[in-house]
Motif scaffolding. Structure first.
Motif, PDB file in Angstrom:
ATOM      1  N   LYS A  90     -60.015  26.696  67.533  1.00 29.23           N
ATOM      2  CA  LYS A  90     -61.034  25.659  67.343  1.00 29.23           C
ATOM      3  C   LYS A  90     -60.389  24.363  66.836  1.00 29.23           C
ATOM      4  N   PRO A  91     -60.686  23.225  67.482  1.00 23.70           N
ATOM      5  CA  PRO A  91     -60.117  21.963  66.994  1.00 23.70           C
ATOM      6  C   PRO A  91     -60.784  21.469  65.726  1.00 23.70           C
ATOM      7  N   GLY A  92     -62.114  21.686  65.611  1.00 23.03           N
ATOM      8  CA  GLY A  92     -62.819  21.255  64.407  1.00 23.03           C
ATOM      9  C   GLY A  92     -62.825  19.749  64.250  1.00 23.03           C
ATOM     10  N   PRO A  93     -63.449  19.252  63.156  1.00 23.21           N
ATOM     11  CA  PRO A  93     -63.495  17.804  62.899  1.00 23.21           C
ATOM     12  C   PRO A  93     -62.125  17.288  62.464  1.00 23.21           C
ATOM     13  N   GLY A  94     -61.547  16.420  63.284  1.00 29.22           N
ATOM     14  CA  GLY A  94     -60.256  15.822  62.931  1.00 29.22           C
ATOM     15  C   GLY A  94     -59.067  16.713  63.192  1.00 29.22           C
ATOM     16  N   GLY A  95     -59.286  17.880  63.810  1.00 36.34           N
ATOM     17  CA  GLY A  95     -58.197  18.804  64.067  1.00 36.34           C
ATOM     18  C   GLY A  95     -57.775  18.810  65.516  1.00 36.34           C
ATOM     19  N   THR A  96     -56.791  19.641  65.826  1.00 37.89           N
ATOM     20  CA  THR A  96     -56.262  19.710  67.188  1.00 37.89           C
ATOM     21  C   THR A  96     -56.387  21.097  67.794  1.00 37.89           C
ATOM     22  N   GLY A  97     -56.824  22.083  67.000  1.00 38.15           N
ATOM     23  CA  GLY A  97     -56.796  23.456  67.458  1.00 38.15           C
ATOM     24  C   GLY A  97     -55.516  24.161  67.074  1.00 38.15           C
ATOM     25  N   LYS A  98     -54.599  23.401  66.484  1.00 42.40           N
ATOM     26  CA  LYS A  98     -53.325  23.959  66.003  1.00 42.40           C
ATOM     27  C   LYS A  98     -53.059  23.424  64.597  1.00 42.40           C
ATOM     28  N   ASP A  99     -53.970  23.706  63.687  1.00 40.29           N
ATOM     29  CA  ASP A  99     -53.929  23.108  62.353  1.00 40.29           C
ATOM     30  C   ASP A  99     -53.333  24.015  61.282  1.00 40.29           C
ATOM     31  N   TYR A 100     -53.104  25.286  61.596  1.00 39.96           N
ATOM     32  CA  TYR A 100     -52.531  26.226  60.630  1.00 39.96           C
ATOM     33  C   TYR A 100     -51.110  26.599  61.035  1.00 39.96           C
ATOM     34  N   ILE A 101     -50.245  26.762  60.034  1.00 39.53           N
ATOM     35  CA  ILE A 101     -48.929  27.337  60.285  1.00 39.53           C
ATOM     36  C   ILE A 101     -49.022  28.835  60.039  1.00 39.53           C
ATOM     37  N   ASN A 102     -48.761  29.608  61.050  1.00 40.13           N
ATOM     38  CA  ASN A 102     -48.848  31.066  60.972  1.00 40.13           C
ATOM     39  C   ASN A 102     -47.463  31.639  60.702  1.00 40.13           C
ATOM     40  N   CYS A 103     -47.328  32.319  59.569  1.00 40.94           N
ATOM     41  CA  CYS A 103     -46.040  32.866  59.150  1.00 40.94           C
ATOM     42  C   CYS A 103     -46.090  34.388  59.208  1.00 40.94           C
ATOM     43  N   PRO A 104     -45.440  35.004  60.192  1.00 40.70           N
ATOM     44  CA  PRO A 104     -45.482  36.464  60.300  1.00 40.70           C
ATOM     45  C   PRO A 104     -44.595  37.124  59.252  1.00 40.70           C
ATOM     46  N   MET A 105     -45.008  38.309  58.798  1.00 37.02           N
ATOM     47  CA  MET A 105     -44.208  39.095  57.856  1.00 37.02           C
ATOM     48  C   MET A 105     -44.247  40.555  58.264  1.00 37.02           C
ATOM     49  N   ASP A 106     -43.117  41.224  58.096  1.00 33.15           N
ATOM     50  CA  ASP A 106     -43.148  42.668  58.277  1.00 33.15           C
ATOM     51  C   ASP A 106     -43.540  43.313  56.950  1.00 33.15           C
ATOM     52  N   GLU A 107     -43.656  44.631  56.925  1.00 27.90           N
ATOM     53  CA  GLU A 107     -44.153  45.313  55.733  1.00 27.90           C
ATOM     54  C   GLU A 107     -43.258  45.069  54.522  1.00 27.90           C
ATOM     55  N   ALA A 108     -41.967  45.108  54.705  1.00 27.45           N
ATOM     56  CA  ALA A 108     -41.038  44.920  53.590  1.00 27.45           C
ATOM     57  C   ALA A 108     -41.144  43.515  53.011  1.00 27.45           C
ATOM     58  N   GLN A 109     -41.271  42.526  53.868  1.00 28.75           N
ATOM     59  CA  GLN A 109     -41.410  41.153  53.396  1.00 28.75           C
ATOM     60  C   GLN A 109     -42.716  40.954  52.646  1.00 28.75           C
ATOM     61  N   PHE A 110     -43.782  41.562  53.139  1.00 30.87           N
ATOM     62  CA  PHE A 110     -45.068  41.447  52.460  1.00 30.87           C
ATOM     63  C   PHE A 110     -45.014  42.068  51.069  1.00 30.87           C
ATOM     64  N   GLU A 111     -44.438  43.263  50.969  1.00 32.05           N
ATOM     65  CA  GLU A 111     -44.338  43.942  49.677  1.00 32.05           C
ATOM     66  C   GLU A 111     -43.498  43.132  48.701  1.00 32.05           C
ATOM     67  N   SER A 112     -42.423  42.515  49.190  1.00 29.49           N
ATOM     68  CA  SER A 112     -41.576  41.688  48.329  1.00 29.49           C
ATOM     69  C   SER A 112     -42.342  40.473  47.815  1.00 29.49           C
ATOM     70  N   LEU A 113     -43.103  39.826  48.704  1.00 29.06           N
ATOM     71  CA  LEU A 113     -43.897  38.667  48.295  1.00 29.06           C
ATOM     72  C   LEU A 113     -44.948  39.067  47.274  1.00 29.06           C
ATOM     73  N   TYR A 114     -45.582  40.209  47.497  1.00 29.55           N
ATOM     74  CA  TYR A 114     -46.613  40.677  46.570  1.00 29.55           C
ATOM     75  C   TYR A 114     -46.023  40.940  45.187  1.00 29.55           C
ATOM     76  N   ARG A 115     -44.869  41.599  45.132  1.00 26.64           N
ATOM     77  CA  ARG A 115     -44.244  41.909  43.847  1.00 26.64           C
ATOM     78  C   ARG A 115     -43.889  40.646  43.080  1.00 26.64           C
ATOM     79  N   ARG A 116     -43.347  39.665  43.787  1.00 26.98           N
ATOM     80  CA  ARG A 116     -42.967  38.417  43.111  1.00 26.98           C
ATOM     81  C   ARG A 116     -44.188  37.658  42.606  1.00 26.98           C
ATOM     82  N   ALA A 117     -45.250  37.645  43.403  1.00 26.19           N
ATOM     83  CA  ALA A 117     -46.473  36.966  42.971  1.00 26.19           C
ATOM     84  C   ALA A 117     -47.080  37.673  41.761  1.00 26.19           C
TER      85      ALA A 117
END
Length: 240
Positions: free
Chosen positions: A204-231
């Motif tokens: 969706k482009p939305g008001p003032g957007g282009t349809g590509k307004d989010y940066i999507n950062c993929p993570m595997d399970e190990a990366q997610f668990e590491s991020l969770y622990r640090r947070a």
């Protein structure tokens, strides 16, 4: 918000030239909006916010209406989404929250996302400058005292443990809980764009957007668990 205006007019009629103040407990989105609508109707307000004297696990500042996620407003589609319809109705009613959100919105597909710091700063400044709004910093630790004739409890998901216990006892509920996700703010240059990509939900482009307004950062399970622990470690260190 219509209910707030009706109540305000009733209080003014009953008290004529000197209405008693309405105590609003909680300076988040709901409490700030309630205080604003009452003050606009000519009713004095005492807005109670425990921060910064008593902090929460998620908030970072003492600003009123501080958001912990830039996408907290969800959809802004007033034609196809109930949340978007609510936004439109609030704008018609002169909402302080929607005025600040519209001023500080950022492209986010079909959602209404905001610059959190600018948004909270505008709400805080607007309420602090209103002559009928008094802001008291400090925790309301239990049910309001009897001398507070008119009270709105709007403390949200980060209610202090003492007030939460008092509300649970009064309501007879076993527990009360509602927690939203907290979204960290990171530096854009720290993102590896060879792995991440731009795309909005449903494109969706939305008001003032282009349809590509989010940066999507993929993570595997190990990366997610590491991020969770640090947070979680950071949260624990801040609380202690």
């Amino acid at each position: 918000m219509i209910a707030f205006n009706r109540m305000a007019r009733y209080v003014v009629r009953m008290n004529n030239t000197s209405p008693d103040p309405v105590h609003v407990i909680g300076g988040g989105l709901a409490g700030s909006e309630a205080a604003w609508q009452l003050a606009r109707a000519g009713v004095p307000v005492i807005l109670h916010e425990m921060r910064p004297k008593q902090q929460t696990d998620a908030h970072q500042t003492e600003s009123l209406a501080e958001l912990v996620c830039s996408n907290s407003f969800r959809s802004d589609d007033s034609e196809n989404n109930a949340v978007g319809i609510l936004h439109a109705e609030m704008r018609l009613l002169g909402s302080i929250i929607m005025a600040a959100a519209d001023t500080h919105k950022v492209p986010a597909g079909g959602a209404l996302a905001v610059d959190r710091d600018g948004f909270a700063a505008q709400v805080t400044e607007t309420l602090m400058s209103h002559p009928l709004v008094q802001i008291e910093r400090g925790e309301v630790q239990g049910l309001p005292p009897e001398e507070w004739d008119n009270v709105i409890v709007a403390t949200g998901p980060l209610t202090s443990s003492s007030l939460s216990a008092a509300i649970i006892e009064l309501s007879g509920e076993e527990n009360l809980a509602f927690f939203d996700a907290i979204a960290p703010i990171i530096h854009a240059e720290s993102i590896d764009m060879e792995k991440a990509w731009f795309q909005s939900r449903y494109d969706k482009p939305g008001p003032g957007g282009t349809g590509k307004d989010y940066i999507n950062c993929p993570m595997d399970e190990a990366q997610f668990e590491s991020l969770y622990r640090r947070a979680d470690q950071r949260r624990q260190s801040r609380v202690s």
